[in-house]
Design a protein around this motif. Structure first.
Motif, mmCIF file in Angstrom:
data_model
loop_
_atom_site.group_PDB
_atom_site.id
_atom_site.type_symbol
_atom_site.label_atom_id
_atom_site.label_comp_id
_atom_site.label_asym_id
_atom_site.label_seq_id
_atom_site.Cartn_x
_atom_site.Cartn_y
_atom_site.Cartn_z
ATOM 1 N N SER A 14 0.825 -1.214 0.000
ATOM 2 C CA SER A 14 0.000 0.000 0.000
ATOM 3 C C SER A 14 0.854 1.257 0.000
ATOM 4 C CB SER A 14 -0.940 0.008 1.207
ATOM 5 O OG SER A 14 -1.847 -1.063 1.128
ATOM 6 N N THR A 15 1.896 1.265 0.798
ATOM 7 C CA THR A 15 2.800 2.418 0.841
ATOM 8 C C THR A 15 3.399 2.663 -0.542
ATOM 9 O OG1 THR A 15 3.305 2.000 3.160
ATOM 10 C CG2 THR A 15 4.888 3.343 1.919
ATOM 11 N N LEU A 16 3.871 1.609 -1.173
ATOM 12 C CA LEU A 16 4.479 1.725 -2.495
ATOM 13 C C LEU A 16 3.448 2.126 -3.544
ATOM 14 C CD1 LEU A 16 6.936 1.410 -4.363
ATOM 15 C CD2 LEU A 16 6.322 -1.039 -4.561
ATOM 16 N N GLY A 17 2.282 1.490 -3.524
ATOM 17 C CA GLY A 17 1.251 1.812 -4.508
ATOM 18 C C GLY A 17 0.828 3.263 -4.436
ATOM 19 N N LYS A 18 0.607 3.737 -3.231
ATOM 20 C CA LYS A 18 0.216 5.133 -3.035
ATOM 21 C C LYS A 18 1.321 6.069 -3.541
ATOM 22 C CE LYS A 18 -1.554 8.109 0.651
ATOM 23 N NZ LYS A 18 -1.889 8.158 2.093
ATOM 24 N N TRP A 19 2.569 5.727 -3.240
ATOM 25 C CA TRP A 19 3.709 6.541 -3.639
ATOM 26 C C TRP A 19 3.845 6.585 -5.164
ATOM 27 C CZ3 TRP A 19 8.744 6.674 -5.596
ATOM 28 C CH2 TRP A 19 9.538 7.726 -5.128
ATOM 29 N N ILE A 20 3.726 5.420 -5.810
ATOM 30 C CA ILE A 20 3.817 5.378 -7.280
ATOM 31 C C ILE A 20 2.669 6.173 -7.894
ATOM 32 C CG2 ILE A 20 3.606 3.879 -9.308
ATOM 33 C CD1 ILE A 20 5.145 1.746 -7.710
ATOM 34 N N GLY A 21 1.471 6.015 -7.350
ATOM 35 C CA GLY A 21 0.336 6.776 -7.866
ATOM 36 C C GLY A 21 0.607 8.264 -7.847
ATOM 37 N N LYS A 22 1.193 8.732 -6.772
ATOM 38 C CA LYS A 22 1.512 10.158 -6.642
ATOM 39 C C LYS A 22 2.615 10.556 -7.631
ATOM 40 C CE LYS A 22 2.374 13.650 -3.155
ATOM 41 N NZ LYS A 22 2.539 13.935 -1.737
ATOM 42 N N GLN A 23 3.669 9.746 -7.728
ATOM 43 C CA GLN A 23 4.776 10.063 -8.635
ATOM 44 C C GLN A 23 4.328 10.096 -10.096
ATOM 45 O OE1 GLN A 23 7.884 10.947 -7.439
ATOM 46 N NE2 GLN A 23 6.780 10.780 -5.512
ATOM 47 N N GLU A 24 3.458 9.177 -10.469
ATOM 48 C CA GLU A 24 3.023 9.033 -11.860
ATOM 49 C C GLU A 24 1.738 9.805 -12.163
ATOM 50 O OE1 GLU A 24 4.596 7.403 -14.366
ATOM 51 O OE2 GLU A 24 6.265 6.916 -13.021
ATOM 52 N N SER A 25 1.120 10.377 -11.132
ATOM 53 C CA SER A 25 -0.178 11.060 -11.277
ATOM 54 C C SER A 25 -1.228 10.138 -11.894
ATOM 55 C CB SER A 25 -0.037 12.334 -12.115
ATOM 56 O OG SER A 25 0.837 13.241 -11.488
ATOM 57 N N ILE A 26 -1.268 8.916 -11.345
ATOM 58 C CA ILE A 26 -2.271 7.942 -11.773
ATOM 59 C C ILE A 26 -3.026 7.448 -10.547
ATOM 60 C CG2 ILE A 26 -0.972 7.230 -13.828
ATOM 61 C CD1 ILE A 26 -0.083 4.714 -12.303
ATOM 62 N N PRO A 27 -4.231 6.901 -10.750
ATOM 63 C CA PRO A 27 -5.004 6.426 -9.602
ATOM 64 C C PRO A 27 -4.316 5.267 -8.888
ATOM 65 C CG PRO A 27 -6.393 6.604 -11.556
ATOM 66 C CD PRO A 27 -4.969 6.791 -12.007
ATOM 67 N N TRP A 28 -4.374 5.325 -7.575
ATOM 68 C CA TRP A 28 -3.921 4.222 -6.731
ATOM 69 C C TRP A 28 -5.163 3.500 -6.233
ATOM 70 C CZ3 TRP A 28 -4.020 4.610 -0.983
ATOM 71 C CH2 TRP A 28 -3.639 3.409 -0.385
ATOM 72 N N ILE A 29 -5.178 2.206 -6.417
ATOM 73 C CA ILE A 29 -6.286 1.374 -5.965
ATOM 74 C C ILE A 29 -5.766 0.452 -4.874
ATOM 75 C CG2 ILE A 29 -7.957 -0.403 -6.614
ATOM 76 C CD1 ILE A 29 -7.698 0.677 -9.537
ATOM 77 N N ASP A 30 -6.366 0.518 -3.710
ATOM 78 C CA ASP A 30 -6.018 -0.388 -2.613
ATOM 79 C C ASP A 30 -7.051 -1.506 -2.616
ATOM 80 O OD1 ASP A 30 -5.324 -1.682 -0.298
ATOM 81 O OD2 ASP A 30 -5.458 0.082 0.988
ATOM 82 N N SER A 31 -6.625 -2.726 -2.894
ATOM 83 C CA SER A 31 -7.574 -3.840 -3.004
ATOM 84 C C SER A 31 -8.306 -4.124 -1.690
ATOM 85 C CB SER A 31 -6.873 -5.106 -3.513
ATOM 86 O OG SER A 31 -5.927 -5.554 -2.573
ATOM 87 N N ASP A 32 -7.774 -3.659 -0.560
ATOM 88 C CA ASP A 32 -8.499 -3.800 0.711
ATOM 89 C C ASP A 32 -9.843 -3.077 0.665
ATOM 90 O OD1 ASP A 32 -6.684 -5.417 1.985
ATOM 91 O OD2 ASP A 32 -5.734 -3.799 3.117
ATOM 92 N N HIS A 33 -9.936 -2.034 -0.150
ATOM 93 C CA HIS A 33 -11.185 -1.282 -0.293
ATOM 94 C C HIS A 33 -12.319 -2.183 -0.791
ATOM 95 C CE1 HIS A 33 -14.014 1.847 -1.386
ATOM 96 N NE2 HIS A 33 -13.992 1.429 -2.634
ATOM 97 N N TYR A 34 -11.989 -3.145 -1.623
ATOM 98 C CA TYR A 34 -13.006 -4.064 -2.134
ATOM 99 C C TYR A 34 -13.448 -5.054 -1.062
ATOM 100 C CZ TYR A 34 -11.143 -2.433 -6.609
ATOM 101 O OH TYR A 34 -10.711 -1.676 -7.653
ATOM 102 N N LEU A 35 -12.518 -5.476 -0.239
ATOM 103 C CA LEU A 35 -12.782 -6.540 0.731
ATOM 104 C C LEU A 35 -13.453 -6.061 2.005
ATOM 105 C CD1 LEU A 35 -12.400 -9.547 1.371
ATOM 106 C CD2 LEU A 35 -10.139 -8.973 2.267
ATOM 107 N N TRP A 36 -13.012 -4.934 2.540
ATOM 108 C CA TRP A 36 -13.448 -4.503 3.872
ATOM 109 C C TRP A 36 -14.418 -3.334 3.809
ATOM 110 C CZ3 TRP A 36 -12.299 -8.015 7.250
ATOM 111 C CH2 TRP A 36 -11.161 -8.804 7.066
ATOM 112 N N LYS A 37 -15.436 -3.388 4.663
ATOM 113 C CA LYS A 37 -16.425 -2.310 4.737
ATOM 114 C C LYS A 37 -15.932 -1.130 5.560
ATOM 115 C CE LYS A 37 -20.711 -4.823 4.027
ATOM 116 N NZ LYS A 37 -22.083 -5.037 4.492
ATOM 117 N N ASP A 38 -14.970 -1.364 6.441
ATOM 118 C CA ASP A 38 -14.518 -0.293 7.329
ATOM 119 C C ASP A 38 -13.005 -0.362 7.519
ATOM 120 O OD1 ASP A 38 -14.150 -2.513 8.925
ATOM 121 O OD2 ASP A 38 -15.631 -1.967 10.396
#
Length: 175
Positions: A14-38
């Motif tokens: 997650s740390t890396l994905g978020k960082w790459i998303g920011k560096q590349e100006s592309i959406p970061w998707i955290d797959s935990d968002h699909y699995l967990w309600k909270d």
């Protein structure tokens, strides 16, 4: 750019994905968002709810970096990715990271819990049907239609990113 990052809990996906998303100006998707309600990770979404979130993400995004996997409930998830990144980390460091994270998240943490018990089976579980295990990740890498690179998650984030950019540029330059 369409990249998916997998690896054991605590490897820094997650740390890396978020960082790459920011560096590349592309959406970061955290797959935990699909699995967990909270954000306490106590209530899971139904598979139908997961697909309802996943489908517009994949249909509406030409570029993305995703951290984590949907393989256990969607075997063809993120099949349009261009690169699969597997983060590996020595077990002691990984478990220490997880313990520290649990201490920060939960004030009543006593040193162990069911999540950490599950995480401790990452290397020893041999059934690839067990989600979030090395066996499952190896199966994903074997079945991947996209190229796969393995990176040591102990490296600094900018060095991991440099390796991913290099691999991605190699793909773009390939005939």
């Amino acid at each position: 750019m369409r990249i998916q990052i997998i690896g054991g809990s605590g490897t820094g996906k997650s740390t890396l994905g978020k960082w790459i998303g920011k560096q590349e100006s592309i959406p970061w998707i955290d797959s935990d968002h699909y699995l967990w309600k909270d954000h306490t990770f106590t209530e899971k979404r139904s598979v139908a709810e997961r697909y309802a979130l996943y489908t517009p993400d994949i249909e509406n995004r030409q570029q993305y970096v995703v951290s984590g996997s949907v393989f256990s409930w969607n075997r063809t998830g993120f099949d349009n990715r261009e690169l699969l990144v597997f983060l590996r980390l020595d077990e002691t460091t990984r478990m220490n990271r997880l313990i520290q994270r649990e201490q920060e998240r939960y004030p009543d943490f006593t040193g162990t819990n069911a999540f950490l018990d599950w995480c401790s089976t990452y290397l020893t579980a041999t059934n690839p049907a067990m989600i979030g295990t090395l066996a499952e990740h190896r199966l994903q890498m074997e079945r991947s239609a996209s190229p796969v690179i393995e990176i040591d998650a102990a490296l600094p984030t900018d060095e991991i990113y440099r390796q991913i950019r290099h691999a991605y540029q190699q793909l773009q330059n390939a005939p």
